[in-house]
Design a protein around this motif. Structure first.
Motif: not given
Length: 605
Positions: A587-597
């Motif tokens: 896995p190389n990706g990182k979450l680009p947004v905050t979804v929840n806590s």
């Protein structure tokens, strides 16, 4: 330190581009709470046929410098035709002869400046392009709103990922590569102007119109990635358009349907929304599209005035303060964000007085021309100002090569839009973005069943037939495929539950209602409850092939043993997920947004 890798794709990128991309990558990493990620270097070279590198700043210079070809064309135009050169009208190749004749009439009678294409296929569009160009005495500027490439608007063409997926990538040179591919495809279709990239910072999860169309919620990530995309296009001869000025990321109203009202002022804009616009302007972006939003703290001179029609926003802020001298383009003038409060003709006059250079998708070309002529007689805007903007549009046509116009060659269009190079680009983008949020007890990579008759249960939620993901998993190990379609019956859900109870481990793939990501998955409460129950009761690996924000639609998603986000259901993404599950890629990706806590910006194993 920037290394040069012999024989790799990075050698094909001009050194100044690498410096810019590296610079923005460094800035972005300073704001992240995640550790820097190792850059993936591709070894396959990219060679775009008959391509000449152009530097973005040369476009801005061309738009504002005297030019013999521009002057000679300008002298052939009447004052009314100079007004029409500032107009881009829509064409729909799927809409048959009626739409074709309507567009031809606007070209021949008024000499409109350009076309924006929607729908259709490559051959149909190319034939229409040739017909429209042949009918026009001044070459037409051909455009498309192609945020993820021409496949976003036409069938039988490559569709690249949308910005949210790209926002998960840690290697911005991949996005530059995508920009070069899109530039090649635009040129192959005889197009010159792309209404992309979206540089809105999506810091409002409830945004109904931007959402997955944004690179994310971090201003430096958005800037870095939109810069790479812009450079990829513009350095290969296609005009990029940063949108939607002054920033459409923090709205909860779709400006296609109504006028969003934004109550913050300059301090907030200066620290957040304007950041990517400033940096792309410094890097030579050719166009900026102005949004239909009402910012009363910037302009309250007229009730419900959208930023598109606001002189304080367009002239004072964009042109003077940000020192932008490229093409300023309105968002579509047919959108409710304008038409709800301002009538046809009046709106176009206000848009020109505000400082826009190009009017896109008008309600009525003849009504607008007549109203603008009246405004000139009344002194609201001068003919000299219209003439200056007309020459600017003609200069843009010169920069894209319309002074040496040639018809679009029709043979082999389909093959030329489906090169192995393009498919390889999509594969790299998908594998670079795939994001693993959970891997409890190292459930991944998954071991294949030891007994031949033992099968892994794979449930496709939101699908009614075998999916590409299920097929790719089946190529690697025996599976038993199940489906939970939307609008399922209680009887079907009970039967499905009974069958899944025979398996201790389940892979769940979640799909939205269309190939584009969705803001709402369209699943019923009962269907979502079934997914949550499986997560509670079994070892579950979830793969989401949709908008990351839709993780919020499941109450127990944080309890999954394995959680992978693919952001879209493109085939390349589904294959990347299958590879990740069996350890063929990391896995190389990182979450680009905050979804929840539970799932925050920058998360990713």
């Amino acid at each position: 330190m920037l290394k040069v890798y012999t024989g790799c794709f990075l050698n094909k990128i001009p050194f100044r581009v690498l410096l810019l991309i590296s610079f923005w990558g460094i800035l972005a990493s300073c704001e992240r709470h995640r550790a820097p990620h190792k850059i993936v270097v591709f070894k396959a070279p990219v060679v775009l046929p008959e391509d000449t590198i152009k530097y973005p700043n040369a476009l801005i210079t061309t738009l504002n410098r005297r030019n013999d070809w521009v002057d000679s064309v300008f002298r052939t135009l009447t004052p009314a035709q100079r007004i029409a050169q500032l107009m881009i009208v829509e064409a729909f190749p799927n809409n048959g002869k009626k739409n074709e004749e309507d567009v031809l009439n606007l070209i021949k009678r008024y000499r409109v400046g350009g076309i924006i294409f929607f729908q259709g296929g490559p051959v149909r569009q190319a034939k229409l392009t040739n017909k429209f160009q042949a009918a026009s005495k001044v070459p037409l500027l051909i455009s498309m709103d192609a945020e993820s490439g021409v496949g976003m608007r036409m069938d039988s063409a490559m569709q690249y990922p949308l910005p949210m997926l790209l926002g998960a990538i840690n290697n911005d040179s991949l996005i530059y590569r995508m920009g070069t591919e899109i530039a090649y495809e635009f040129k192959r279709l005889g197009m010159h102007l792309n209404f992309a990239p979206v540089v809105d910072i999506n810091n409002n999860p409830n945004n109904p119109v931007i959402s997955y169309r944004s690179f994310g919620e971090n201003k430096k990530d958005v800037t870095s990635k939109s810069l790479a995309y812009m450079l990829g296009m513009q350095e290969h001869g296609i005009i990029a358009t940063a949108k939607h000025f002054p920033g459409h990321g923090d709205t909860d109203v779709d400006s296609h349907l109504d006028l969003p009202v934004i109550n913050y002022g300059r301090e907030r804009l200066d620290t957040l929304e304007l950041y990517p616009f400033r940096e792309l302007i410094r890097s030579g972006v050719g166009g900026i599209m102005v949004a239909h939003m009402h910012l009363p703290q910037l302009d309250s001179s007229v009730q419900n005035i959208p930023t598109t029609l606001s002189r304080p926003v367009v002239t004072h802020l964009l042109k003077r303060e940000l020192d932008f001298s490229g093409l300023i383009i309105t968002d579509a003038m047919v959108m409710k964000g304008v038409t709800k409060y301002f009538k046809s003709g009046e709106a176009e006059v206000m848009a020109l007085v505000a400082g826009n250079d190009i009017l896109e998708r008008l309600v009525s070309v003849p009504v607008a021309i007549k109203a603008i002529q009246e405004a000139i007689r009344e002194g609201k805007i001068s003919q000299a100002e219209i003439d200056r903007r007309c020459k600017k549009v003609l200069a843009a046509k010169y920069w894209v090569g319309l002074n040496r116009y040639k018809p679009v060659p029709l043979p082999n269009i389909y093959q030329d839009l489906h090169t192995s190079r393009a498919h390889e680009t999509n594969r790299r983008l998908a594998e670079g973005a795939i994001t693993m949020l959970h891997n409890k007890r190292n459930i991944l990579p998954l071991e294949k069943p030891k007994r031949k008759k033992q099968k892994i249960a794979v449930l496709a939620v939101g699908a009614a037939r075998p999916t590409f993901f299920q097929r790719k998993l089946a190529e690697r190990t025996p599976i038993e495929a199940f489906w939970l379609p939307r609008r399922s019956t209680k009887k079907n859900r009970d039967i499905l539950t009974k069958k899944l109870n025979k398996h201790s481990r389940v892979i769940i793939a979640i799909y939205g209602p269309s190939i584009r990501p969705s803001n709402h998955l369209g699943l019923s409460k009962e269907e979502r409850d079934l997914v949550d129950k499986l997560i509670r009761d079994k070892q579950v690996i979830v793969t989401l092939f949709d908008n990351a924000y839709t993780l919020n639609q499941f109450s127990d998603m944080a309890r999954t043993n394995g959680l992978i986000v693919g952001y879209q259901q493109l085939p390349a993404v589904q294959e990347a997920a299958a590879k990740l599950i069996f350890g063929e890629i990391k896995p190389n990706g990182k979450l680009p947004v905050t979804v929840n806590s539970h799932f925050r910006y920058g998360d990713g194993l």
